[in-house]
Design an enzyme around this catalytic site. Structure first.
Site, short mmCIF file in Angstrom:
data_model
loop_
_atom_site.label_atom_id
_atom_site.label_comp_id
_atom_site.label_asym_id
_atom_site.label_seq_id
_atom_site.Cartn_x
_atom_site.Cartn_y
_atom_site.Cartn_z
N HIS A 84 2.14 -20.22 -47.74
CA HIS A 84 1.41 -19.23 -48.56
C HIS A 84 -0.10 -19.28 -48.33
O HIS A 84 -0.67 -20.30 -47.98
CB HIS A 84 1.71 -19.47 -50.04
CG HIS A 84 1.22 -20.81 -50.52
ND1 HIS A 84 -0.06 -21.01 -51.01
CD2 HIS A 84 1.81 -22.03 -50.52
CE1 HIS A 84 -0.21 -22.28 -51.32
NE2 HIS A 84 0.90 -22.92 -51.03
N SER A 136 7.94 -11.45 -18.05
CA SER A 136 8.12 -12.90 -17.96
C SER A 136 9.23 -13.35 -18.91
O SER A 136 9.89 -12.53 -19.53
CB SER A 136 6.82 -13.58 -18.39
OG SER A 136 6.60 -13.25 -19.75
N GLY A 137 9.39 -14.67 -19.02
CA GLY A 137 10.39 -15.20 -19.95
C GLY A 137 10.12 -14.78 -21.38
O GLY A 137 11.04 -14.40 -22.11
N ILE A 146 4.00 -26.63 -29.72
CA ILE A 146 5.37 -26.79 -30.19
C ILE A 146 5.48 -28.04 -31.08
O ILE A 146 4.96 -29.10 -30.77
CB ILE A 146 6.32 -26.85 -28.97
CG1 ILE A 146 7.78 -26.78 -29.40
CG2 ILE A 146 6.06 -28.07 -28.08
CD1 ILE A 146 8.71 -26.42 -28.24
C1 LIG Z 1 -1.37 -30.92 -23.87
C2 LIG Z 1 -0.54 -30.47 -22.71
C3 LIG Z 1 -1.00 -29.07 -22.28
C4 LIG Z 1 -0.75 -31.47 -21.60
O1 LIG Z 1 -0.05 -31.10 -20.48
P1 LIG Z 1 -0.48 -31.69 -19.04
O2 LIG Z 1 -1.84 -31.20 -18.69
O3 LIG Z 1 0.63 -31.37 -18.09
O4 LIG Z 1 -0.66 -33.22 -19.27
P2 LIG Z 1 0.26 -34.43 -18.80
O5 LIG Z 1 1.68 -34.22 -19.21
O6 LIG Z 1 -0.03 -34.66 -17.35
O7 LIG Z 1 -0.32 -35.64 -19.64
C5 LIG Z 1 -1.64 -36.11 -19.49
C6 LIG Z 1 -1.85 -37.20 -20.51
O8 LIG Z 1 -1.91 -36.62 -21.84
C7 LIG Z 1 -0.84 -37.16 -22.65
N1 LIG Z 1 -0.30 -36.05 -23.41
C8 LIG Z 1 0.26 -34.93 -22.90
N2 LIG Z 1 0.64 -34.12 -23.89
C9 LIG Z 1 0.35 -34.73 -25.03
C10 LIG Z 1 0.55 -34.38 -26.39
N3 LIG Z 1 1.11 -33.24 -26.74
N4 LIG Z 1 0.11 -35.25 -27.32
C11 LIG Z 1 -0.44 -36.43 -26.98
N5 LIG Z 1 -0.66 -36.82 -25.70
C12 LIG Z 1 -0.26 -35.97 -24.75
C13 LIG Z 1 0.18 -37.74 -21.66
O9 LIG Z 1 0.94 -38.76 -22.26
C14 LIG Z 1 -0.71 -38.23 -20.57
O10 LIG Z 1 -1.30 -39.46 -20.96
P3 LIG Z 1 -1.57 -40.65 -19.89
O11 LIG Z 1 -2.58 -40.06 -18.93
O12 LIG Z 1 -2.10 -41.75 -20.75
O13 LIG Z 1 -0.26 -40.93 -19.26
C15 LIG Z 1 0.96 -30.38 -23.08
O14 LIG Z 1 1.52 -31.63 -23.32
C16 LIG Z 1 1.21 -29.55 -24.32
O15 LIG Z 1 1.01 -29.94 -25.44
N6 LIG Z 1 1.64 -28.31 -24.08
C17 LIG Z 1 1.96 -27.38 -25.13
C18 LIG Z 1 3.38 -26.88 -24.94
C19 LIG Z 1 3.73 -25.88 -25.99
O16 LIG Z 1 3.45 -26.03 -27.16
N7 LIG Z 1 4.35 -24.79 -25.59
C20 LIG Z 1 4.69 -23.72 -26.48
C21 LIG Z 1 6.16 -23.50 -26.49
S1 LIG Z 1 6.58 -22.27 -27.64
#
Ligand SMILES: CC(C)(COP(=O)(O)OP(=O)(O)OC[C@H]1O[C@@H](n2cnc3c(N)ncnc32)[C@H](O)[C@@H]1OP(=O)(O)O)[C@@H](O)C(=O)NCCC(=O)NCCS
Length: 206
Positions: free
Chosen positions: A134, A10-11, A164
């Site tokens: 730490h 994967s990526g 993230i």
């Molecule tokens: C939490 C998470 C999984 C939600 O994703 P999702 O299921 O697609 O949710 P949506 O984008 O449809 O959002 C649903 C609701 O939650 C809210 N929401 C989404 N992510 C949020 C976050 N990080 N913090 C606060 N609120 C969040 C949205 O604003 C939305 O609110 P609303 O219904 O009032 O409009 C995603 O935002 C997240 O944090 N993913 C982690 C990504 C990451 O860290 N990747 C690692 C890269 S190294």
């Protein structure tokens, strides 16, 4: 010749392959369950069902390049049971203090910083530009995402994901199986597994 087999295609695997290259591996192969993929970038993809035994028998080093923690744990446990040589990889541009302990299968990406007296479990991802300060104890199969930070003396149970840009303040305990959503800031102990979001981070039904 330094040889490594990376589980997955994967990526995230591409980043792990780059890490392997920078750690002196010149024979890199991905191993995946999807027999339709033959190459990922410039490296071959072997079929897990038919080819895994070959790489075990030829004493390749192994690392799991799968972002999903549940699958990563399952695949690593399987490798452990088969007696694979599971290695941890640290990017040369990461800064890891002299006494930090890092478990098998953990990858530490570019720009990450891990400060003294911290213990990182096995199968973890300390992602790009993350920092773990730490005296932290980070459990097995945790993911400290890109640009996420923990302050001093944080205890994080197994299978946690700090999303993230997430932040954990100092002297905080976080129980196993906790997901801090992207940008969440933890300022109090978390004792109940679940999804936490916002500033300060609270449990959410997302
Ligand atoms: C939490 C998470 C999984 C939600 O994703 P999702 O299921 O697609 O949710 P949506 O984008 O449809 O959002 C649903 C609701 O939650 C809210 N929401 C989404 N992510 C949020 C976050 N990080 N913090 C606060 N609120 C969040 C949205 O604003 C939305 O609110 P609303 O219904 O009032 O409009 C995603 O935002 C997240 O944090 N993913 C982690 C990504 C990451 O860290 N990747 C690692 C890269 S190294």
């Amino acid at each position: 010749m330094k040889s490594i087999a990376i589980m997955g295609a994967s990526g995230h695997c591409k980043v792990v392959a780059d890490l392997a290259l920078l750690n002196g591996y010149d024979d890199i192969v991905f191993i995946d369950k999807n027999p339709e993929i033959d190459m990922l970038g410039e490296y071959p993809v072997a079929d897990e069902d038919t080819d895994l035994d070959y790489y075990l028998e030829h004493h390749y080093d192994f690392v799991v390049g799968i972002g999903d923690a549940k699958i990563r744990r399952k695949v690593q446990k399987n490798l452990e049971e088969m007696g694979a040589d599971i290695v941890s990889l640290v990017h040369p541009a990461a800064t890891v203090a002299y006494d930090v302990q890092i478990g098998a299968g953990t990858v530490v990406m570019a720009g990450a910083v891990i400060n003294p007296s911290t213990v990182i479990g096995k199968g973890c991802i300390i992602n790009t530009s993350a920092s773990v300060d730490h005296d932290n104890v980070i459990g097995d199969y945790c993911h400290i995402s890109v640009g996420a930070h923990t302050a001093g003396t944080v205890n994080m149970g197994d299978n946690c994901w700090l999303g993230i840009g997430g932040i954990v303040s100092n002297n905080i305990d976080i129980c196993a199986d906790t997901f801090i959503c992207a940008g969440g800031v933890v300022v109090k102990n978390i004792t109940k597994p679940g999804k936490y979001a916002g500033i300060p981070a609270r449990i959410v039904p997302i």
